[in-house]
Design a protein around this motif. Structure first.
Motif, mmCIF file in Angstrom:
data_model
loop_
_atom_site.group_PDB
_atom_site.id
_atom_site.type_symbol
_atom_site.label_atom_id
_atom_site.label_comp_id
_atom_site.label_asym_id
_atom_site.label_seq_id
_atom_site.Cartn_x
_atom_site.Cartn_y
_atom_site.Cartn_z
ATOM 1 N N GLY A 58 0.780 -1.316 0.010
ATOM 2 C CA GLY A 58 0.028 0.006 0.116
ATOM 3 C C GLY A 58 0.832 1.211 -0.055
ATOM 4 N N ALA A 59 2.025 1.293 0.821
ATOM 5 C CA ALA A 59 2.795 2.319 0.950
ATOM 6 C C ALA A 59 3.661 2.513 -0.576
ATOM 7 N N LEU A 60 3.988 1.492 -1.018
ATOM 8 C CA LEU A 60 4.934 1.696 -2.418
ATOM 9 C C LEU A 60 4.068 1.899 -3.572
ATOM 10 N N ASN A 61 2.584 1.810 -3.499
ATOM 11 C CA ASN A 61 1.701 2.021 -4.445
ATOM 12 C C ASN A 61 1.608 3.309 -4.773
ATOM 13 N N TRP A 62 2.221 4.333 -3.785
ATOM 14 C CA TRP A 62 2.144 5.845 -4.098
ATOM 15 C C TRP A 62 3.144 6.011 -5.431
ATOM 16 N N TYR A 63 4.111 5.224 -5.425
ATOM 17 C CA TYR A 63 5.170 5.357 -6.138
ATOM 18 C C TYR A 63 4.736 4.737 -7.634
ATOM 19 N N ARG A 64 4.142 3.795 -7.376
ATOM 20 C CA ARG A 64 3.423 2.933 -8.707
ATOM 21 C C ARG A 64 2.445 3.935 -9.391
ATOM 22 N N GLY A 65 1.664 4.596 -8.889
ATOM 23 C CA GLY A 65 0.661 5.383 -9.276
ATOM 24 C C GLY A 65 1.288 6.826 -9.996
ATOM 25 N N LEU A 66 2.715 7.115 -9.693
ATOM 26 C CA LEU A 66 3.027 8.332 -10.440
ATOM 27 C C LEU A 66 3.108 8.316 -11.869
ATOM 28 N N ARG A 67 2.500 9.379 -12.323
ATOM 29 C CA ARG A 67 2.676 9.657 -14.007
ATOM 30 C C ARG A 67 3.240 10.795 -14.255
#
Length: 275
Positions: free
Chosen positions: A197-206
């Motif tokens: 969940g925490a790493l998903n912030w990076y994975r949602g970057l565009r």
């Protein structure tokens, strides 16, 4: 307490005097949680302010969508406003954010200025300033290389969870924290679902996300020259994207972990903007 907002349940710490006439919303970053503000809030409470510190989307167990596309600054800003609404805080509040909390905060004040009286951004500059640095400054690109690793599903979790979170703990090497201080951040993320969940912030970057408009809310931007992730180019560019009252505060010799290393100084800076 727990606050229901936007179909999720957020863990939120609400503190301060019952007679408070103003609220400060505090948004944490990676890989921390709302406890990162524990050294800052006593001075805010002593000044008569109420504080609201949520565990963000991905960190609150009841607010952990699976799709990385759900982890954007726009979603984080909508969560923050919905949490305030859930607490009955409909009047404009003061906003403070560090790291990812700053990214979310810049989006919130840019697109919802009527909800905020002041804005104190810690460590991360306005999106346009950071994009400028990434486009023009090889040093900033080098500093940001870790982001690519965090975006790799599974592999980054495996590496960060290995040996009881050794690499997670090492992230705080320059924070001046003791083992107990580091553990208050790392222990919750040893749950793989929480770390994802925490790493998903990076994975949602565009990088192709729309540029943020200039910020009109009175703003203080706090940057430290010992920050390993964020260099001077973006920091000094930040003010070009604030049309409201603006102050840039540089903290020499301090790492990225400003709220942990210099909580009293940060509280003074916040209060100088708020009061």
């Amino acid at each position: 307490m727990r606050v229901d907002a936007r179909g999720f349940t957020f863990d939120v710490t609400v503190e301060g005097p019952a007679t408070a006439t103003a609220v400060v919303l505090l948004l944490h970053g990676f890989p921390q949680n709302s406890r990162m503000w524990s050294g800052v809030v006593p001075a805010l409470h002593a000044a008569g302010l109420r504080t609201v510190a949520p565990d963000l989307r991905g960190y609150s167990p009841g607010a952990r969508p699976d799709d990385p596309a759900a982890y954007t600054a726009a979603e984080g800003a909508a969560d923050a406003i919905a949490i305030l609404d859930g607490l009955g805080e409909t009047a404009p509040v003061h906003l403070v954010g560090h790291d990812w909390g700053a990214i979310i905060g810049w989006h919130a004040v840019a697109h919802h200025p009527g909800r905020f009286r002041t804005w104190t951004a810690v460590s991360v500059a306005h999106q346009s300033a950071l994009n400028f640095a990434l486009d023009t400054d090889a040093d900033q690109r080098k500093r940001s290389e870790y982001v690519g690793f965090f975006r790799i599903p599974g592999r980054s979790e495996d590496a960060l969870l290995e040996d009881d979170g050794r690499r997670l703990r090492a992230i705080f090497a320059d924070a001046g924290l003791d083992d107990a201080g580091i553990d208050r951040y790392v222990a919750p993320l040893l749950d793989r679902a929480a770390l994802t969940g925490a790493l998903n912030w990076y994975r949602g970057l565009r990088r192709d996300a729309p540029e943020l408009p200039p910020v009109t809310v009175p703003t203080t931007y706090v940057w430290s020259d010992g920050d390993l992730a964020l260099g001077r180019t973006g920091a000094e560019k930040c003010g070009e994207f604030v049309t409201g009252e603006y102050e840039f505060v540089e903290l020499p010799g301090v790492s990225h972990w400003i709220p942990d290393q210099e909580p009293k100084r940060l509280a003074e800076i916040i209060l100088a903007r708020v009061l």
